[in-house]
Design an enzyme around this catalytic site. Structure first.
Site, PDB file in Angstrom:
ATOM      1  N   ASP A  58      18.072 -20.655  25.178  1.00  0.00           N
ATOM      2  CA  ASP A  58      17.349 -21.331  24.102  1.00  0.00           C
ATOM      3  C   ASP A  58      17.574 -22.848  24.233  1.00  0.00           C
ATOM      4  O   ASP A  58      18.090 -23.340  25.241  1.00  0.00           O
ATOM      5  CB  ASP A  58      17.835 -20.769  22.755  1.00  0.00           C
ATOM      6  CG  ASP A  58      16.767 -20.820  21.666  1.00  0.00           C
ATOM      7  OD1 ASP A  58      16.017 -21.809  21.622  1.00  0.00           O
ATOM      8  OD2 ASP A  58      16.702 -19.887  20.845  1.00  0.00           O
ATOM      9  N   ASP A  92       4.855 -22.328  11.317  1.00  0.00           N
ATOM     10  CA  ASP A  92       6.261 -21.990  11.505  1.00  0.00           C
ATOM     11  C   ASP A  92       6.830 -21.640  10.125  1.00  0.00           C
ATOM     12  O   ASP A  92       7.281 -22.511   9.393  1.00  0.00           O
ATOM     13  CB  ASP A  92       6.991 -23.196  12.113  1.00  0.00           C
ATOM     14  CG  ASP A  92       8.473 -22.932  12.341  1.00  0.00           C
ATOM     15  OD1 ASP A  92       8.942 -21.823  12.014  1.00  0.00           O
ATOM     16  OD2 ASP A  92       9.165 -23.846  12.828  1.00  0.00           O
ATOM     17  N   ASP A 104       8.124 -21.940  22.520  1.00  0.00           N
ATOM     18  CA  ASP A 104       8.372 -21.715  21.098  1.00  0.00           C
ATOM     19  C   ASP A 104       7.774 -22.903  20.323  1.00  0.00           C
ATOM     20  O   ASP A 104       7.327 -23.887  20.922  1.00  0.00           O
ATOM     21  CB  ASP A 104       9.887 -21.627  20.887  1.00  0.00           C
ATOM     22  CG  ASP A 104      10.276 -21.013  19.552  1.00  0.00           C
ATOM     23  OD1 ASP A 104       9.395 -20.569  18.799  1.00  0.00           O
ATOM     24  OD2 ASP A 104      11.495 -20.970  19.271  1.00  0.00           O
ATOM     25  N   ASP A 131      10.570 -15.205  13.893  1.00  0.00           N
ATOM     26  CA  ASP A 131      11.929 -15.209  13.339  1.00  0.00           C
ATOM     27  C   ASP A 131      12.088 -14.178  12.227  1.00  0.00           C
ATOM     28  O   ASP A 131      12.075 -14.506  11.039  1.00  0.00           O
ATOM     29  CB  ASP A 131      12.264 -16.613  12.827  1.00  0.00           C
ATOM     30  CG  ASP A 131      12.266 -17.637  13.967  1.00  0.00           C
ATOM     31  OD1 ASP A 131      12.340 -17.209  15.135  1.00  0.00           O
ATOM     32  OD2 ASP A 131      12.188 -18.835  13.689  1.00  0.00           O
TER      33      ASP A 131
END
Length: 875
Positions: free
Chosen positions: A394, A248, A507, A582
């Site tokens: 989300d 990430d 995610d 992202d």
């Protein structure tokens, strides 16, 4: 063209300088590189990279060779420490060679990756052609292909005629750190390693494996996603190797080899003569070094070589280094790009066939606040006449970041919300992440803990880390029983408030651990008897696999699932969609979305897209419009934005920009029949949907490094506008004897040229190949499902021979019934002034209410009369 390029670079220079200055001044946008290891900070990578080429201690013990009908085995010995390895060589169906190397007698078993290959590959017999004390020559059965195993030092060459296709250990960089008892004197980082405040206990000691591959005649290699880098991979001599380790990476940087969210250890090598592939089946942290004997040469230097008659053949050398596991490598010998795609698909499967609606437009942000907000955004699309299929929720939609729940105040009646969407034939996606809040009042957590399904720490307790809910534990998705339990949680009576039009997004499944080393799980965490270091890059694949299985099961096996994942591995293509994570609202991020998705397509993952507009920061209206235009011609089409950014629904930037975005989205919907049949082909053949030009023009050197334009299927060429303030773009139209038609103006252009195209804010340069037939639907409605029974328009673009062909695929758009032969699949042909169609699947049956309403022929003169003949049996 040289003049054009020079001119273009001159007038691009000034804006670049300004951007550079702006970045320096703001200084807030950048990854914190200190959070992530370099090769120098990764003990095994540093050790392996320190090895010198040409000093291989490995020797093949030819007297140990055994050949059965399915494989050859042979022992290798390391003359420095006398440790023996076992080499296994397999010839596989479809022109693939598999090489496995493991310790002959390991102290304990070494990890071999399960669940990635779709089946045990079918072997074909090998035969010995000749043998002496220096080596052995084996026939690979295909034409004049053979394998030469040299004994001292060990080396393996794959030949075709007099050409070496690939060599293994030709530079002597094979390394296999055997498992051992801990010694007194040890090198730093072998039995314990510290990075920042984190210590990795390494109870098994050093266990890295490495092997080098030489590719004669090759200057272009691709693949090994995910990296925010060029399509053509760069040499790594002067920096870090490319890293494959799912992470990430907050605010990732462009044009470097740092690891990102996913890893597919597959490299594709291409030259005008041949395409080959290397699939390195290892799920541990992996680094890939690339060097080339032509890398440092300028065009002038290469010309000088040519003039002076230099005999040096171009060559690319690749070296794979993994922290643990075994060497298990599949060498895909092509010879064409499409052969390599089908070879890889035969091993790991093809792209899953998505529901048609998921190829439409997706509206997302972190977060839509509540049911009222969802309702008003949905209404906004109708009010502004912009189609969409999915609206997304989300993490804030949950009850305190407890997945499988709804916020009791903001989303009190989720079924009512879903029914409202269903009434308009629209759908929703809600996020389900794999970190589970440690909370004894949370049913999901209690059940996983009671069943003993959490990943364990090195001391045997449940592993805990910090993520969105605060303290969280991580289900052990490597366990089949855990995955089955997870899948059962998607049942309508378990996941309350859900309906059949709710789908899922996974995610943070690298997995992301905010307080872990490199923002991920400790390598000495345990999955049963295996360390996390062995399985790390598989974790995201397993999460998506279990989730998709849950969506299939809840429908009784009838409905195709849609699951988006951030982390992925080889084989993820069989499950669903992937996005590039992202990104940021910057022009360079728009540009990089093209090579990032092209790289994924080359290694099987076709369903790829980037967040429209950029996730972090706020786009200018020009950037937003250009991103909607580019995204309309990429496989996965979703707008997404960060919690802290201003709202950016398509109608918030004035009527002119709303109209431009509306037009881009509507263009996407007209092409849905073409997208859908390309995904069907990808599902059947493994060919990428979005592909570099060299896939279709494999001998055209001008296409080998192109990454600002691409093909959708074989027949659409797209050159999105990705420069700020652009007044024009130069597109390369390939094919010496080809013609290309502008899809908007129908203007005809010859192939094999660089075409300058003046652009305005409404321009999306797209060309249809002469010789193709593309089906479209021109009645755009509020969602793809509303267009199901609408008629087709066929765009017939004639080539110089005045012929064209294409396909038309139709099924119900959402179930697995196509597997029962419930579909229409026809080949369309235009020749001798006659358009005809032939059934490509005579045993298939399906009835549609759609019809062919209009046929537009490009490149034809006006006929004096048109005759229509129909045959009852044609349907």
């Amino acid at each position: 063209t040289a003049n054009v390029l020079v001119f273009a670079s001159h007038y691009r220079m000034a804006p670049l300088l300004v951007v550079g200055l702006a970045l320096c001044l703001s200084g807030t946008w950048a990854v914190d590189k200190g959070n992530f290891k370099t090769c120098e900070q990764s003990a095994f990578c540093k050790r392996q990279r320190a090895l010198k080429p040409g000093e291989s201690p490995y020797r093949a013990l030819l007297e140990t060779m055994e050949l059965t009908n399915t494989r050859l085995t042979l022992q290798l010995i390391n003359d420095n420490n006398k440790v023996r390895l076992l080499l296994e060589l397999y010839r596989l169906q479809g022109n693939i060679t598999r090489v496995k190397i493991n310790e002959l007698k390991p102290l304990k078993p070494r990890y071999e990756v399960p669940d990635v290959l779709i089946r045990e590959p079918t072997t074909e017999p090998l035969s010995v052609l000749s043998q002496d004390e220096n080596g052995v020559v084996l026939s690979l059965g295909v034409e004049s292909q053979r394998v030469i195993i040299s004994a001292r030092p060990f080396r393996l060459d794959i030949m075709e005629g007099s050409d070496v296709l690939m060599s293994l250990n030709s530079r002597g960089l094979l390394a296999f750190e055997h498992l051992r008892m801990q010694e007194e004197k040890v090198e730093d980082g072998m039995w314990e390693e510290t990075f920042k405040s984190h210590t990795d206990s390494k109870p098994n000691g050093p266990s890295a494996v490495s092997l080098d591959f030489s590719l004669p005649g090759v200057e272009h290699v691709y693949g090994i996603p995910e990296h925010a880098d060029t399509l053509r991979l760069k040499t790594t001599d002067n920096g870090d190797p490319y890293r494959l380790y799912n992470l990430d990476v907050f605010q990732y940087e462009l044009y470097n080899p740092m690891a990102l969210y996913g890893s597919v250890p597959v490299m594709v090598a291409h030259s005008a003569q041949r395409t080959t592939g290397i699939f390195w089946l290892n799920a541990a942290e992996t680094w890939v070094d690339i060097s080339s004997n032509t890398a440092g040469k300028t065009v002038f230097g290469k010309m000088l070589d040519y003039v002076q008659g230099s005999s040096e053949t171009p060559q690319t050398d690749v070296r794979w280094i993994s922290e643990s596991g075994i060497i298990d490598v599949f060498i895909m010998l092509g010879p064409t790009p499409k052969d390599v795609f089908s070879q890889y698909a035969s091993l790991t499967g093809t792209q899953s066939f998505p529901p048609l609606a998921s190829l439409g437009y997706h509206q997302c942000r972190w977060n839509y606040n509540d049911q009222e907000d969802v309702k008003s955004v949905d209404a906004g699309f109708d009010e502004h006449d912009i189609p969409y299929d999915f609206i997304w929720l989300d993490i804030e939609h949950t009850d305190g970041k407890r997945y499988f729940t709804w916020d009791p105040h903001k989303f009190a009646t989720p079924k009512e919300m879903l029914q409202g969407l269903m009434d308009k034939k629209r759908k929703m996606v809600a996020i389900v992440d794999p970190h589970i809040k440690v909370d004894s009042n949370y049913k999901i957590h209690n059940e996983i803990r009671t069943l003993g399904f959490y990943v364990k720490n090195k001391d045997g307790g449940d592993y805990e880390g910090w993520c969105w809910p605060g303290s969280a534990s991580y289900p052990d998705f490597t366990r089949a029983d855990m995955r089955a339990w997870w899948a059962s949680m998607f049942a309508y009576d378990q996941y309350e408030g859900t309906m059949e039009n709710l789908y899922t997004w996974n995610d943070m499944n690298e997995p992301s651990v905010f307080n872990g080393p490199e923002v991920t799980m400790h390598k000495d965490a345990m999955h049963g008897s295996w360390e996390h270091r062995d399985i790390h890059n598989l974790y995201g694949l397993y999460v998506q696999m279990a989730t998709a299985e849950g969506l299939i099961q809840r429908s009784g096996g009838v409905e195709r699932p849609f699951v988006l994942t951030r982390a992925f591995f080889a084989g993820s293509q069989r499950i669903g969609a992937v996005w590039t994570g992202d990104n940021a609202a910057e022009w360079d991020h728009l540009k990089i979305s093209i090579p990032m998705c092209l790289s994924m397509g080359l290694v099987g993952i076709s369903f790829c897209g980037a967040d429209i507009g950029g996730f972090f920061k706020s786009p200018s209206t020009e950037l937003l419009v250009r991103w909607y235009q580019a995204g309309a011609y990429q496989p996965f089409y979703r707008a997404h934005a960060h919690l802290d950014t201003p709202r950016r629904e398509p109608w918030l930037f004035g009527p002119e920009n709303t109209a431009l975005i509306r037009e881009a989205v509507r263009q996407r919907y007209t092409f849905l029949p073409y997208w859908y049949q390309l995904f069907y082909r990808a599902h059947v053949t493994g060919e990428p949907v979005m592909r570099p030009l060299w896939v279709e023009y494999p001998q055209d050197l001008a296409t080998f490094a192109l990454e600002d334009e691409y093909l959708i299927g074989r027949d659409l060429l797209v050159h999105p506008v990705v420069e700020e303030g652009a007044r024009g773009v130069t597109a390369y139209l390939p094919g010496k004897d080809e013609v290309w038609f502008d899809v908007h103006t129908f203007q005809k252009h010859n192939g094999a040229q660089n075409l300058y195209i003046p652009v305005t804010m409404s321009s999306i340069p797209v060309f249809q190949r002469g010789g193709s037939i593309i089906p479209r639907k021109l009645r755009v409605r509020r969602s793809s499902t509303c267009m199901e029974h609408d008629p087709y328009t066929l765009y017939v673009a004639l080539n110089l021979q005045r012929t064209a062909d294409g396909e038309l695929y139709i099924d119900d758009g959402h179930t697995f019934n196509y597997e029962k032969k419930e579909f229409i699949y026809r080949k369309l042909t235009f020749a001798n002034k006659v358009l005809s169609s032939v059934n490509l699947a005579p045993d298939a049956k399906f009835t549609t209410d759609s019809w062919i309403e209009r046929i537009i022929v490009l490149g034809a003169s006006k006929p004096s009369k048109v005759t229509l003949k129909t045959f009852e049996s044609a349907c």
